[in-house]
Scaffold this motif. Structure first.
Motif, PDB file in Angstrom:
ATOM      1  N   TRP A 242      -7.292 -10.153  -3.105  1.00 40.21           N
ATOM      2  CA  TRP A 242      -6.270 -10.119  -1.872  1.00 40.21           C
ATOM      3  C   TRP A 242      -6.204 -11.145  -1.332  1.00 40.21           C
ATOM      4  O   TRP A 242      -6.870 -11.973  -0.535  1.00 40.21           O
ATOM      5  CB  TRP A 242      -7.270  -8.875  -1.000  1.00 40.21           C
ATOM      6  CG  TRP A 242      -6.160  -8.850   0.155  1.00 40.21           C
ATOM      7  CD1 TRP A 242      -6.465  -9.166   1.584  1.00 40.21           C
ATOM      8  CD2 TRP A 242      -5.360  -7.328   0.148  1.00 40.21           C
ATOM      9  NE1 TRP A 242      -5.416  -8.463   1.978  1.00 40.21           N
ATOM     10  CE2 TRP A 242      -4.793  -7.469   1.359  1.00 40.21           C
ATOM     11  CE3 TRP A 242      -5.102  -6.589  -0.847  1.00 40.21           C
ATOM     12  CZ2 TRP A 242      -3.788  -6.502   1.782  1.00 40.21           C
ATOM     13  CZ3 TRP A 242      -4.084  -5.975  -0.510  1.00 40.21           C
ATOM     14  CH2 TRP A 242      -3.285  -5.740   0.944  1.00 40.21           C
TER      15      TRP A 242
ATOM     16  N   TYR B 137     -15.264  -7.184   0.272  1.00 37.91           N
ATOM     17  CA  TYR B 137     -15.122  -8.536   0.751  1.00 37.91           C
ATOM     18  C   TYR B 137     -16.522  -9.326   1.171  1.00 37.91           C
ATOM     19  O   TYR B 137     -16.601  -9.901   1.929  1.00 37.91           O
ATOM     20  CB  TYR B 137     -14.319  -8.432   2.460  1.00 37.91           C
ATOM     21  CG  TYR B 137     -12.838  -8.079   1.959  1.00 37.91           C
ATOM     22  CD1 TYR B 137     -11.856  -8.972   1.972  1.00 37.91           C
ATOM     23  CD2 TYR B 137     -12.376  -6.769   1.863  1.00 37.91           C
ATOM     24  CE1 TYR B 137     -10.682  -8.813   1.370  1.00 37.91           C
ATOM     25  CE2 TYR B 137     -11.168  -6.406   1.381  1.00 37.91           C
ATOM     26  CZ  TYR B 137     -10.224  -7.599   1.382  1.00 37.91           C
ATOM     27  OH  TYR B 137      -9.059  -7.340   0.809  1.00 37.91           O
TER      28      TYR B 137
ATOM     29  N   ASN C   8     -12.646  -2.067  -3.204  1.00 35.82           N
ATOM     30  CA  ASN C   8     -12.242  -3.244  -2.394  1.00 35.82           C
ATOM     31  C   ASN C   8     -13.588  -3.826  -1.712  1.00 35.82           C
ATOM     32  O   ASN C   8     -14.407  -2.873  -1.001  1.00 35.82           O
ATOM     33  CB  ASN C   8     -11.532  -2.817  -1.221  1.00 35.82           C
ATOM     34  CG  ASN C   8     -10.161  -1.957  -1.830  1.00 35.82           C
ATOM     35  OD1 ASN C   8      -9.499  -2.181  -2.722  1.00 35.82           O
ATOM     36  ND2 ASN C   8      -9.197  -1.736  -0.684  1.00 35.82           N
TER      37      ASN C   8
ATOM     38  N   HIS D 202       0.789  -1.302   0.274  1.00 36.80           N
ATOM     39  CA  HIS D 202      -0.066   0.027   0.075  1.00 36.80           C
ATOM     40  C   HIS D 202       1.046   1.077  -0.007  1.00 36.80           C
ATOM     41  O   HIS D 202       0.465   2.204   0.416  1.00 36.80           O
ATOM     42  CB  HIS D 202      -0.865   0.175   1.075  1.00 36.80           C
ATOM     43  CG  HIS D 202      -2.110  -0.855   1.297  1.00 36.80           C
ATOM     44  ND1 HIS D 202      -3.256  -0.786   0.254  1.00 36.80           N
ATOM     45  CD2 HIS D 202      -2.304  -1.930   2.202  1.00 36.80           C
ATOM     46  CE1 HIS D 202      -4.075  -1.967   0.796  1.00 36.80           C
ATOM     47  NE2 HIS D 202      -3.630  -2.306   1.823  1.00 36.80           N
TER      48      HIS D 202
ATOM     49  N   TYR E 141     -16.078 -10.172   5.171  1.00 36.33           N
ATOM     50  CA  TYR E 141     -16.584  -9.480   6.247  1.00 36.33           C
ATOM     51  C   TYR E 141     -17.999  -9.072   6.015  1.00 36.33           C
ATOM     52  O   TYR E 141     -18.546  -8.473   7.082  1.00 36.33           O
ATOM     53  CB  TYR E 141     -15.838  -7.889   6.106  1.00 36.33           C
ATOM     54  CG  TYR E 141     -14.218  -8.051   6.352  1.00 36.33           C
ATOM     55  CD1 TYR E 141     -13.887  -8.525   7.445  1.00 36.33           C
ATOM     56  CD2 TYR E 141     -12.971  -7.533   5.436  1.00 36.33           C
ATOM     57  CE1 TYR E 141     -12.479  -8.507   7.799  1.00 36.33           C
ATOM     58  CE2 TYR E 141     -12.100  -7.752   5.499  1.00 36.33           C
ATOM     59  CZ  TYR E 141     -11.428  -8.245   6.833  1.00 36.33           C
ATOM     60  OH  TYR E 141     -10.191  -8.115   7.083  1.00 36.33           O
TER      61      TYR E 141
ATOM     62  N   TYR F 268      -3.637   5.665   3.691  1.00 36.31           N
ATOM     63  CA  TYR F 268      -4.198   4.360   4.071  1.00 36.31           C
ATOM     64  C   TYR F 268      -5.459   4.717   5.370  1.00 36.31           C
ATOM     65  O   TYR F 268      -5.140   5.731   6.029  1.00 36.31           O
ATOM     66  CB  TYR F 268      -3.493   3.305   4.517  1.00 36.31           C
ATOM     67  CG  TYR F 268      -3.862   1.822   4.808  1.00 36.31           C
ATOM     68  CD1 TYR F 268      -3.985   0.982   3.875  1.00 36.31           C
ATOM     69  CD2 TYR F 268      -4.289   1.683   6.253  1.00 36.31           C
ATOM     70  CE1 TYR F 268      -4.551  -0.386   4.070  1.00 36.31           C
ATOM     71  CE2 TYR F 268      -4.643   0.137   6.519  1.00 36.31           C
ATOM     72  CZ  TYR F 268      -4.708  -0.371   5.340  1.00 36.31           C
ATOM     73  OH  TYR F 268      -5.124  -2.065   5.923  1.00 36.31           O
TER      74      TYR F 268
ATOM     75  N   GLU G 299      -8.947   3.188   0.860  1.00 37.89           N
ATOM     76  CA  GLU G 299     -10.123   2.957   1.906  1.00 37.89           C
ATOM     77  C   GLU G 299      -9.941   3.965   2.918  1.00 37.89           C
ATOM     78  O   GLU G 299      -9.592   3.824   4.261  1.00 37.89           O
ATOM     79  CB  GLU G 299      -9.966   1.453   2.704  1.00 37.89           C
ATOM     80  CG  GLU G 299     -10.140   0.489   1.876  1.00 37.89           C
ATOM     81  CD  GLU G 299     -10.470  -0.997   2.525  1.00 37.89           C
ATOM     82  OE1 GLU G 299     -10.294  -0.802   3.743  1.00 37.89           O
ATOM     83  OE2 GLU G 299     -10.759  -2.001   1.818  1.00 37.89           O
TER      84      GLU G 299
ATOM     85  N   ARG H 176      -3.391  -9.013  13.335  1.00 38.31           N
ATOM     86  CA  ARG H 176      -4.212 -10.220  13.163  1.00 38.31           C
ATOM     87  C   ARG H 176      -3.987 -11.302  14.252  1.00 38.31           C
ATOM     88  O   ARG H 176      -2.910 -12.066  14.119  1.00 38.31           O
ATOM     89  CB  ARG H 176      -3.769 -10.713  11.783  1.00 38.31           C
ATOM     90  CG  ARG H 176      -3.871  -9.926  10.544  1.00 38.31           C
ATOM     91  CD  ARG H 176      -5.486 -10.013  10.335  1.00 38.31           C
ATOM     92  NE  ARG H 176      -5.891  -8.675   9.265  1.00 38.31           N
ATOM     93  CZ  ARG H 176      -6.767  -8.621   9.081  1.00 38.31           C
ATOM     94  NH1 ARG H 176      -7.948  -9.183   9.362  1.00 38.31           N
ATOM     95  NH2 ARG H 176      -7.261  -7.486   8.359  1.00 38.31           N
TER      96      ARG H 176
END
Ligand code: GCB
Length: 598
Positions: free
Chosen positions: A546, A470, A468, A347, A474, A372, A411, A556
């Motif tokens: 991704w 998901y 983007n 990024h 998500y 970001y 984002e 994470r």
């Protein structure tokens, strides 16, 4: 409020006037230079104690009996440059603070020679000192910078000292939080560049967007010297021309030739060199045009569908930043094997080896600055910092023909300050480089009246819209994926710049229905569904799963499956192909066969 902004502006002006790094001259690899890589002496300084009275930059070593100097560099304590420090010592694994680096070197000055120190990248702040004097500071972990040291260099015992600090900062770019590993250190090559008194500081050689047999561009000297002859050689095109500078030290390039264009299938590059008064630069130049026409992306005038993948600058097997040509080859070869003609390098600007590997191997590139999620847009210095980063990367890579897109953000949530900054960045990118496309990755889509709608006022200012989404990870699918329709008020191409889900390689927990199982089969379903949906989006001109490979990210922290890794890779951290890899590969093979692409 106004006075806050004014203060920010003044601070910025002061920063530039006093001791900020120079924007780097371009193409350091094609110049007369030598590497300062290797082992550098280091002092680990978690509390930044070396800034104050301990003055590490003074580089004092005790010699006599009563020299009570505690804080000196010691030859045995070294770290490798280039390379992040986190991966080099176990005690630095999660380190986010300062390390002092020192390199000594000798130098035999040439006649009429000028000398520069050039850093490919230092994450995040670099304070640079040379022979006891502060040269200046650079902020930003992924772009190059330089200092001239002609008047300071000695024949022996030169000491280059750098304080590197990788603390995350609220008004930094990126800001406090981001989903990748915060590798600190002198992460890219360090060069000593030798030039003559007069040298070519900058140049651009490219195809006229409107005429495929017309080479246009410029060469610019470091000083405003009129009447200097600059020669340009591209032997394979029988080009051997002299152009003459005007009183700004600037000369234009204007040549007609029959040229073989660069394409993903035949990534033709030509050896080129520029020379002024024995100062020469070599490069490999490709020629192509890139445009949009309504919802299409045109490469060399023909519609192209971008078969992409997202890549972080990390070698997962080594748990470190990627920094070499060998590292670049690993990443780029994976993308080629997947069937890509395009990569989104996220990024932040990646190292030059990666861009060049992609160029040699026929991959178009999306480059991004780390504006970001979580950027502190109201902070008065943020816009200026982002603009500078954008300028630094466009300056560095404007001769790389495979770079087709400059992305100004990923984002970021709409707000007055954010919108203002992004619009300014998009305009700036166009101004600095009118020959490429501008984009950003947005996540403001909403489901309305049976349709996914693109919603973001900034979309108006980009050439290509990145989304983007998901679904399946998500968020749930609004309805049967085959029936999901997309609508857009913008007559522009769309790239699905991210989609995917997490799985652990070889995790066979026999459920394809439960996201939280981290099973490969569950992610296969996501990919199959995404592909079904893609087929129904008429203005879709590219997709980027991704992500290529599982990558480290301290956020994470799920303790069974993630353990500090974002597991959305098509490959595991050891490079094992997960099932989703084969789904994407089959889709790309099908696209190639349908000849929707070049
Ligand atoms: C995103 C971000 C990316 C994250 C990814 C994820 O939307 O752009 O940086 O890593 O999602 O895995 O959540």
């Amino acid at each position: 409020m106004r006075s806050k902004k004014l203060l920010g502006f003044l601070l910025f002006v002061i920063m530039f006037k006093f001791g900020y790094a120079q924007t780097s001259m371009i193409n350091v690899y094609g110049r007369n230079s030598e590497l300062l890589n290797g082992k550098w002496e280091t002092i680990i300084d978690p509390f930044d104690a070396g800034i104050g009275w301990r003055a590490v930059y003074k580089d004092i070593t005790p010699t006599g009996k009563s020299d009570f100097v505690e804080y000196s560099f010691i030859k045995e304590n070294t770290l490798n440059v280039p390379g992040d420090y986190n991966s080099q010592l176990p005690e630095l694994t999660y380190y986010e603070s300062s390390v002092w680096y020192k390199k000594t070197f000798n130098y035999a000055p040439g006649k009429n020679e000028r000398l520069f120190i050039h850093f490919g990248a230092v994450n995040y702040i670099a304070d640079v000192y040379f022979n006891g004097k502060k040269l200046g500071r650079h902020e930003g972990g992924f772009t190059p910078f330089q200092f001239e040291i002609t008047d300071l260099v000695k024949e022996s015992g030169n000491a280059l000292i750098v304080r590197v600090n990788n603390s995350r900062v609220k008004n930094g770019i990126p800001g406090f939080g981001f989903d990748w590993f915060n590798y600190g250190g002198i992460t890219r090559d360090v060069h000593l560049i030798k030039t003559k008194k007069v040298f070519i500081d900058d140049y651009k050689i490219q195809l006229d967007p409107d005429d495929k047999s017309h080479i246009i561009g410029y060469a610019k000297l470091n000083s405003e010297l009129a009447g200097q002859k600059i020669s340009i050689e591209i032997p394979e095109l029988k080009i051997s021309e002299k152009i003459v500078t005007d009183n700004k030290g600037f000369a234009t390039i204007n040549l007609k030739r029959k040229i073989q264009l660069w394409t993903p299938e035949q990534p033709k590059l030509y050896n080129a060199s520029l020379n002024v008064e024995n100062d020469s630069i070599s490069d490999r130049i490709g020629f192509r045009t890139i445009k949009v026409n309504g919802t299409q992306i045109l490469l060399n005038g023909k519609p192209v569908f971008l078969r992409g993948v997202n890549i972080h600058e990390e070698v997962p097997q080594r748990r470190s930043r990627a920094y070499s040509d060998a590292d670049a080859q690993v990443l780029i070869n994976w993308a080629k094997e997947l069937g890509c003609n395009f990569v989104r390098l996220v990024h932040y600007p990646h190292n030059e080896y990666t861009i060049k590997q992609a160029e040699e191997k026929g991959l178009m590139v999306w480059e991004e600055i780390p504006v970001y999620q979580g950027i502190d847009f109201p902070d008065s210095t943020v816009k200026g910092k982002a603009e500078l980063m954008l300028k630094e990367v466009i300056n560095r890579d404007k001769n790389r023909c495979n770079v087709i897109l400059w992305s100004v953000a990923n984002e970021t949530g709409p707000s007055k300050d954010r919108d203002k900054t992004l619009v300014a960045l998009a305009k700036e990118a166009k101004l600095l480089d009118p020959t490429r496309l501008v984009t950003a990755a947005f996540n403001n889509v909403s489901y309305h009246d049976g349709k996914m709608e693109l919603k973001d006022s900034v979309m108006k200012y980009v050439d290509v819209i990145g989304i983007n989404e998901y679904m399946g990870w998500y968020t749930d699918w609004a309805k049967n994926p085959e029936k999901v329709e997309w609508s857009s008020d913008f007559n522009k191409p769309l790239i699905m710049s991210e989609f995917g889900g997490e799985s652990v390689y070889n995790n066979k927990i026999d459920t394809a229905v439960k996201a939280s199982a981290w099973s490969e089969d569950y992610v296969v379903n996501i990919y199959n569904n995404q592909i079904k949906m893609f087929k129904n989006i008429p203005f879709l001109q590219g997709v980027c799963p991704w992500v290529l490979v599982d990558f480290r990210s301290p956020v994470r922290m799920q303790s069974t499956y993630q353990k500090g890794w974002n597991r959305k890779g098509l490959l595991s951290e050891q490079g094992d192909k997960k099932k989703a890899w084969f789904v994407m590969k089959a889709y790309y093979d099908e696209l190639k066969k349908m000849n929707r692409i070049q």
